[in-house]
Design a protein around this motif. Structure first.
Motif, PDB file in Angstrom:
ATOM      1  N   SER A   1       0.830  -1.198   0.000  1.00 45.22           N
ATOM      2  CA  SER A   1       0.000   0.000   0.000  1.00 45.22           C
ATOM      3  C   SER A   1       0.870   1.256   0.000  1.00 45.22           C
ATOM      4  O   SER A   1       1.824   1.362   0.775  1.00 45.22           O
ATOM      5  N   LEU A   2       0.551   2.186  -0.882  1.00 46.20           N
ATOM      6  CA  LEU A   2       1.299   3.431  -0.940  1.00 46.20           C
ATOM      7  C   LEU A   2       1.157   4.202   0.367  1.00 46.20           C
ATOM      8  O   LEU A   2       2.117   4.805   0.855  1.00 46.20           O
ATOM      9  N   ARG A   3      -0.031   4.175   0.927  1.00 44.65           N
ATOM     10  CA  ARG A   3      -0.301   4.866   2.190  1.00 44.65           C
ATOM     11  C   ARG A   3      -1.658   4.432   2.697  1.00 44.65           C
ATOM     12  O   ARG A   3      -2.447   3.823   1.974  1.00 44.65           O
ATOM     13  N   ASP A   4      -1.925   4.736   3.951  1.00 46.99           N
ATOM     14  CA  ASP A   4      -3.279   4.578   4.475  1.00 46.99           C
ATOM     15  C   ASP A   4      -4.082   5.824   4.137  1.00 46.99           C
ATOM     16  O   ASP A   4      -3.566   6.943   4.170  1.00 46.99           O
ATOM     17  N   TYR A   5      -5.359   5.613   3.807  1.00 48.85           N
ATOM     18  CA  TYR A   5      -6.267   6.715   3.517  1.00 48.85           C
ATOM     19  C   TYR A   5      -7.181   6.851   4.725  1.00 48.85           C
ATOM     20  O   TYR A   5      -8.292   6.332   4.744  1.00 48.85           O
ATOM     21  N   ASN A   6      -6.642   7.496   5.755  1.00 49.63           N
ATOM     22  CA  ASN A   6      -7.311   7.584   7.048  1.00 49.63           C
ATOM     23  C   ASN A   6      -7.430   6.194   7.644  1.00 49.63           C
ATOM     24  O   ASN A   6      -6.434   5.593   7.999  1.00 49.63           O
ATOM     25  N   GLN A   7      -8.632   5.607   7.730  1.00 51.99           N
ATOM     26  CA  GLN A   7      -8.810   4.326   8.415  1.00 51.99           C
ATOM     27  C   GLN A   7      -8.719   3.113   7.493  1.00 51.99           C
ATOM     28  O   GLN A   7      -8.885   1.976   7.953  1.00 51.99           O
ATOM     29  N   VAL A   8      -8.498   3.342   6.202  1.00 54.92           N
ATOM     30  CA  VAL A   8      -8.445   2.233   5.245  1.00 54.92           C
ATOM     31  C   VAL A   8      -7.214   2.375   4.370  1.00 54.92           C
ATOM     32  O   VAL A   8      -6.675   3.467   4.209  1.00 54.92           O
ATOM     33  N   PRO A   9      -6.744   1.288   3.763  1.00 52.82           N
ATOM     34  CA  PRO A   9      -5.645   1.424   2.810  1.00 52.82           C
ATOM     35  C   PRO A   9      -6.095   2.220   1.587  1.00 52.82           C
ATOM     36  O   PRO A   9      -7.293   2.269   1.267  1.00 52.82           O
ATOM     37  N   LEU A  10      -5.156   2.838   0.906  1.00 49.90           N
ATOM     38  CA  LEU A  10      -5.496   3.564  -0.316  1.00 49.90           C
ATOM     39  C   LEU A  10      -6.142   2.624  -1.323  1.00 49.90           C
ATOM     40  O   LEU A  10      -7.101   3.008  -2.010  1.00 49.90           O
ATOM     41  N   CYS A  11      -5.641   1.395  -1.428  1.00 50.27           N
ATOM     42  CA  CYS A  11      -6.221   0.382  -2.311  1.00 50.27           C
ATOM     43  C   CYS A  11      -6.636  -0.831  -1.483  1.00 50.27           C
ATOM     44  O   CYS A  11      -5.870  -1.315  -0.646  1.00 50.27           O
ATOM     45  N   GLU A  12      -7.835  -1.327  -1.737  1.00 48.58           N
ATOM     46  CA  GLU A  12      -8.356  -2.466  -0.983  1.00 48.58           C
ATOM     47  C   GLU A  12      -9.268  -3.276  -1.898  1.00 48.58           C
ATOM     48  O   GLU A  12     -10.130  -2.716  -2.580  1.00 48.58           O
ATOM     49  N   CYS A  13      -9.085  -4.573  -1.909  1.00 55.92           N
ATOM     50  CA  CYS A  13      -9.880  -5.463  -2.755  1.00 55.92           C
ATOM     51  C   CYS A  13     -10.340  -6.643  -1.917  1.00 55.92           C
ATOM     52  O   CYS A  13      -9.566  -7.577  -1.666  1.00 55.92           O
TER      53      CYS A  13
END
Length: 481
Positions: free
Chosen positions: A163-175
């Motif tokens: 993951s490039l970074r967390d987007y607050n409470q979730v990963p930037l990419c999630e599947c």
């Protein structure tokens, strides 16, 4: 007898009302991916387009959520509202301004809000309750709080790249292999279907705001599986030759805080772009549920449907990620209007349009009196005859720093004012305090639709630049602050 009189009165009221409005919004949607034959898999948007007039050259007034949505929903430009950031509610400085849904509410419509319509995270006030006939649903949240909600054990995240970074409470990419309702937009669609059933026998203005394809890129797995990422459009990350540094920004929305940023790897870039397309197809499936419900209600032929995005989005083009620029990728938006009677269904128009025009357009199409003080123009004549062109130009603006409300002095250092004509985009960057022009851009869309060469200092286009500059300065005269 009393019951018969009441029934006749209600029937007469409904007959006297104009068409219903189903007002659909999306967030960060690139307009070229809302067209027939695009690489995005969008069967439901395609069917809506087949019954709509599609505005091929429609533009937002500022490419970030709050200024864009506030401008569109009040029919006033950001400079009129004195609103250029995400952290100020539009009523703080305009307490009595009329909104599009409020105007419909005051003229006999039941107005309902499901999902993100007004921008409503950074501001102290949440949404705009006075605009609606009942409480808003899932209108106030943070995109980064859209964690998967499931019963039982949460399926694993099947993302392959780190993951490039967390987007607050979730990963930037999630599947994850989860149902649609695990995320915001699935619940928005379900509630919209429910609310539609509640209002179907009244004149209604139903606003449905989808949170996607905005990051995080976390659509359920089945939407990721629709795409082979190796076959997605190639990326040209080149910056425009000769563009001033002010034209760019720091891409913090996707890359994170500047001091923590690392450049994404080729694998991470591919993952992000794949996730954006998955988000679009996830959104499209939710749109289909709402369109199906309208069709089953029997009121589709009495309902105007609009579909718009609040702004565009960069996916690495110009070395940028996210929005907050005046480039075409950010400024241009998807914009469709389906008439209740189906006239001109499936047609495209090259007529220039702005989001600020949507308020007066819907007012005219529904036969309501026109409120005073709107900055936009009604496009009803274009919906009636898509060969018409009623605007010579569309305007977009953005401050620098892009998120100036996070700066110590809480005011811009410069404002970029941009005009889009049929042939060119011309931008002036002006010092905020003096109004002096400190940089210019000119892109020749006849020969350079990707805006890869700034021709502001090109002696070959002086008349074109002069004409565009006149249009820009007529709408936005230089001022001191």
């Amino acid at each position: 007898m009393r019951f018969l009189f009441l029934s006749l009165f209600v029937a007469a009221s409904l007959q006297a009302a104009g068409p219903n409005v189903l007002f659909i919004m999306t967030d960060d949607y690139r307009p070229e991916l809302a067209s027939y034959g695009s690489p995005a898999i969008t069967p439901n948007l395609d069917r809506l387009a087949k019954r709509s007039v599609q505005f091929q050259r429609a533009y937002c007034q500022q490419a970030v959520c709050n200024p864009s949505r506030s401008s569109m929903l009040t029919g006033r430009r950001p400079d009129t509202l004195k609103l250029w950031n995400n952290g100020t509610h539009f009523r703080e400085q305009n307490p009595d301004v009329t909104t599009l849904p409020l105007w419909f509410k005051e003229h006999g419509y039941t107005t309902r809000c499901v999902g993100k319509i007004f921008h409503n995270w950074h501001t102290e006030a949440k949404g705009d309750r006075r605009s609606w006939s009942a409480d808003e649903f899932l209108h106030y949240a943070n995109h980064g709080h859209d964690t998967p909600q499931v019963s039982g054990k949460l399926p694993p995240n099947q993302i392959t790249a780190p993951s490039l970074r967390d987007y607050n409470q979730v990963p930037l990419c999630e599947c994850r292999d989860v149902p649609d309702e695990a995320y915001f937009d699935g619940r928005v669609a379900a509630e919209a279907v429910k609310v539609l059933a509640e209002v179907i026998d009244q004149p209604f203005f139903l606003a449905v705001g989808f949170w996607k394809p905005h990051a995080p890129f976390n659509a359920p797995k089945k939407y990721w599986d629709l795409y082979d990422r190796s076959k997605l459009p190639p990326l040209n990350p080149n910056r425009p030759d000769g563009a001033p540094e002010l034209a760019f920004h720091q891409s913090t929305e996707v890359l994170g805080p500047v001091k923590e940023q690392v450049q994404p790897s080729a694998e991470q870039i591919a993952e992000i772009r794949h996730g954006y397309f998955a988000n679009i197809s996830y959104l499209d499936a939710q749109l289909g549920k709402v369109l199906d419900a309208l069709e089953k209600s029997g009121k589709a032929d009495q309902t105007i449907i609009t579909f718009v995005g609040d702004h565009g989005y960069h996916l690495g083009e110009h070395s940028l990620w996210g929005k907050t620029s005046n480039f075409e990728y950010d400024a241009r938006v998807p914009f469709m209007i389906a008439r209740a009677d189906g006239k001109n269904a499936g047609t495209r128009t090259e007529s220039l349009a702005e989001l600020v025009d949507l308020f007066p357009t819907l007012v005219e199409m529904c036969g309501l009196p026109m409120p005073k003080g709107l900055d936009g123009d009604s496009l009803a004549a274009v919906v009636e005859d898509p060969t018409q062109a009623i605007k010579a130009a569309a305007f977009t603006q953005h401050p620098r720093p892009a998120y100036f409300d996070r700066e110590p002095d809480k005011r811009p250092k410069a404002m970029g004012y941009s005009v889009r004509t049929a042939d060119v985009r011309y931008t002036e960057w002006r010092d905020w305090l003096t109004g002096d022009v400190v940089a210019k851009e000119l892109y020749d869309h006849r020969n350079d639709p990707s805006e890869l060469k700034n021709r502001a200092d090109d002696s070959g286009l002086p008349e074109t630049q002069n004409q565009a500059a006149k249009l820009l300065r007529a709408e936005f005269p230089p001022v001191k602050h």
